[in-house]
Scaffold this active site. Sequence first.
Site, PDB file in Angstrom:
ATOM      1  N   ASP A 137       1.001  -1.234  -0.088  1.00 57.58           N
ATOM      2  CA  ASP A 137       0.334  -0.055   0.466  1.00 57.58           C
ATOM      3  C   ASP A 137       0.809   0.856   0.103  1.00 57.58           C
ATOM      4  O   ASP A 137       2.217   1.455  -0.224  1.00 57.58           O
ATOM      5  CB  ASP A 137      -1.220   0.047   1.740  1.00 57.58           C
ATOM      6  N   ASN A 162      -8.130  -2.860  15.006  1.00 58.69           N
ATOM      7  CA  ASN A 162      -8.998  -3.181  14.703  1.00 58.69           C
ATOM      8  C   ASN A 162      -9.127  -4.407  13.302  1.00 58.69           C
ATOM      9  O   ASN A 162     -10.162  -4.970  12.587  1.00 58.69           O
ATOM     10  CB  ASN A 162     -10.035  -2.115  13.823  1.00 58.69           C
ATOM     11  N   HIS A 213      -7.612  -4.564  10.525  1.00 53.32           N
ATOM     12  CA  HIS A 213      -6.682  -4.819   9.253  1.00 53.32           C
ATOM     13  C   HIS A 213      -5.524  -5.330   8.333  1.00 53.32           C
ATOM     14  O   HIS A 213      -4.662  -5.049   9.120  1.00 53.32           O
ATOM     15  CB  HIS A 213      -6.949  -3.606   8.936  1.00 53.32           C
ATOM     16  N   GLU A 232      -9.855  -2.033   5.229  1.00 56.07           N
ATOM     17  CA  GLU A 232     -10.516  -1.557   6.567  1.00 56.07           C
ATOM     18  C   GLU A 232     -11.613  -2.590   7.205  1.00 56.07           C
ATOM     19  O   GLU A 232     -12.393  -3.074   5.758  1.00 56.07           O
ATOM     20  CB  GLU A 232     -10.707  -0.206   6.632  1.00 56.07           C
TER      21      GLU A 232
END
Length: 241
Positions: free
Chosen positions: A67, A136, A138, A143
């Site tokens: 990314d 979380n 991800h 996400e």
Amino acid sequence: MNVLTFDTEEQIGIAAGYYMCGQVLQKPDSVLGLATGSTPIKAYKQMIELYKKGAVDFSQVTSFNLDEYVNLDVKDKNSYHAFMHDNLFDYINIPEENINFLNGNAEDLQLECKNYEKKIKACGGIDIQLLGIGSNGHIAFNEPADSFQRWSHVVELKESTIKDNSRFFNSIEEVPTRAVTMGIGSIMQAKRILIIAIGEHKAKAIKQLIDGNVTPKCPASVLQFHKDVTLMLDKGAASLI
């Protein structure tokens, strides 16, 4: 799924570095999927050490990073382009032309994502993908969402991810709010996956990854469907399993 627990972050770094280099020794022209952030730094240090000792040669390796931020200059110290050069590429002999990043400054981000997928496919796919995992759940910048995003795409970063990444910037206001990222399908097509997780704040996500319901609300949970996943955890990250 192979789950390995270590006493220290340093031990994980050594083991992960050997694991990544082992792939290159088995296949000198390996295609490596690489991650950024604080999690893989010690693994990259070990890879550099093994290269310096002459134990591994990266001259035929191709890399694809997971990314990159949108609208952040690649020369900015917080760009993932700069991170990878500062923490790995400047110290090993991987050819510059074999290093691949998503371009977060591309005029057409959708086209950039499509072309990235084509290039991965043209190289024969990723042999081993190194991943961290967000608190979380991800992976890369995929996400929590209502559905899995299959291929490389543009993403609006969640508040929790922006907060997690703000430690690298002078203030939370400087953290980009968008990124380009490999999708879940891109990651799942890697032949092998190595996940590193450090700290108790990752424990809930790790538990969900290993034995929770597979749901896009925890993107990492989809890795239960992959045939070759290795997790390297410290005791904090492994505390709920």
